[in-house]
Design an enzyme around this catalytic site. Structure first.
Site, short mmCIF file in Angstrom:
data_model
loop_
_atom_site.label_atom_id
_atom_site.label_comp_id
_atom_site.label_asym_id
_atom_site.label_seq_id
_atom_site.Cartn_x
_atom_site.Cartn_y
_atom_site.Cartn_z
N TYR A 92 -12.00 2.66 -3.77
CA TYR A 92 -12.22 3.08 -5.15
C TYR A 92 -13.35 2.30 -5.79
CZ TYR A 92 -10.54 4.98 -9.67
OH TYR A 92 -10.38 5.65 -10.85
N SER A 186 -7.38 1.80 1.11
CA SER A 186 -7.11 2.03 -0.30
C SER A 186 -7.41 3.49 -0.66
CB SER A 186 -7.88 1.03 -1.17
OG SER A 186 -7.44 1.07 -2.50
N GLN A 187 -8.37 3.75 -1.55
CA GLN A 187 -8.76 5.14 -1.80
C GLN A 187 -9.16 5.82 -0.49
OE1 GLN A 187 -11.68 7.06 -4.97
NE2 GLN A 187 -12.87 6.20 -3.28
N ASP A 272 1.30 -6.29 -2.29
CA ASP A 272 0.25 -5.43 -2.84
C ASP A 272 0.76 -4.75 -4.12
OD1 ASP A 272 -1.76 -3.63 -3.38
OD2 ASP A 272 -1.84 -2.80 -1.35
N HIS A 301 -3.68 -6.61 -1.77
CA HIS A 301 -4.34 -5.35 -1.45
C HIS A 301 -5.46 -5.51 -0.40
CE1 HIS A 301 -5.05 -1.17 -1.98
NE2 HIS A 301 -6.27 -1.32 -2.48
#
Length: 322
Positions: A92, A186-187, A272, A301
């Site tokens: 992201y 992540s994203q 996370d 994360h």
């Protein structure tokens, strides 16, 4: 940050029944068919990165709406025969970066395509792909853009771009179209799940600490962004909760994972608070294909980082050796 979510035993049993939105199959079939009416127009322009062991290319292809999407493609300089390819989607706020910044998979002997994310690329790495489509009022960021209507939602465009990136990789004469793996963190992990659910014949999927999963629970147990952008939006638009989650259901990794059949390696971090562990396990348990998950109990994360890169290299080599 301590371990704040369910215990590991509870996470291994956490398989919530997340309802699929009515018409989801038709929604995505129509979206991808519409994109397919635009010629792919994939181009691969050589670039000099200063890395003598790789051949690198500035890639452009037509994504959602025929919009040009950028990527990098790296090939080992010493290569023979069509190569298996890893397509990566980034996290992201980031973009494809500079061409020399991501080369791991090419150094391991794979073709390696890194897709830019439209409208991003100014948070922690540079990007080169604009998003020419407008949005209704949104919280700062990307995850609430167009959030009241699946047809205008930001991730409809991104997921379509990501599917088209696989097609672009397959169009290159030195890539084996039957051996395409997808990956992201992540994203990028959420996009990977979407592509695994929308492209039926992938070699493998590697899904790291994924965002865009089990939105309802995520917004109820963390205020950390990006999920916090949805929280901020709903704190102001108090009358739009049902519409927002009706839209998000079309893009939820824990929903689209039910359609995915390629072998998959997931990773999750138990500290996370950006992408809470229970949201990752919800997607993991929903995933239909053969799967395994690496758990990092004391990480946030950032996930497994280099340790998990090593695990992914070994795992994908095993998949290819079958």
């Amino acid at each position: 940050m301590p371990q704040f979510d369910l215990s590991l035993d509870e996470l291994h049993a956490y398989a919530p029944a997340i309802a699929e939105p009515p018409g989801l199959t038709a929604f995505w079939a129509g979206t991808l068919a519409e994109a397919g009416r635009h010629p792919l127009d994939a181009t691969f322009t050589p670039v000099d990165t200063g890395l003598s062991l790789l051949a690198s290319y500035d890639v452009s292809f037509a994504g959602f709406g025929g919009d040009p999407v950028r990527a990098w493609l790296h090939l080992p300089a010493d290569r023979s025969g069509p190569l298996p390819c890893v397509v990566e989607y980034v996290g992201y706020g980031g973009g494809r970066g500079l061409p020399h910044e991501r080369v791991l998979w090419a150094c391991a002997g794979y073709a390696y395509l890194v897709m830019d994310t439209r409208g991003q690329g100014s948070g922690w790495s540079v990007g080169d792909t604009p998003d020419p489509h407008g949005s209704t009022p949104a919280s700062p960021g990307h995850v609430t853009r167009g959030i009241l209507d699946p047809a205008g939602y930001y991730y409809r465009r991104v997921f379509t771009d990501a599917v088209r990136a696989v097609a672009a990789a397959r169009s290159h004469p030195e890539i084996d179209p039957a051996r395409i793996a997808v990956t992201g963190t992540s994203q990028g992990g959420g996009i990977t799940l979407a592509v695994a659910g929308l492209v039926p014949d992938l070699l493998a999927a590697m899904v790291d600490v994924p965002f865009l999963c089990h939105f309802r629970r995520a917004t109820e147990i963390t205020e950390s962004k990006p999920y916090g952008e949805i929280v901020e939006y709903l704190a102001q638009h108090r009358d739009q909760v049902d519409r927002v989650f009706a839209t998000l259901g079309h893009f939820d990794g824990a929903v689209l994972a039910k359609r995915a059949t390629a072998p998959a390696l997931f990773s999750v971090s138990l500290m996370d608070d950006t992408c809470p562990p229970s949201t990752v396990f919800a997607a993991y348990h929903a995933y239909r294909g053969e799967k395994q998950i690496a758990v990092y109990p004391y990480n946030k994360h950032e996930g497994g980082e280099g340790f998990h890169d090593r695990a992914k290299l070994r795992w994908l080599a095993q998949v290819l050796a079958r």
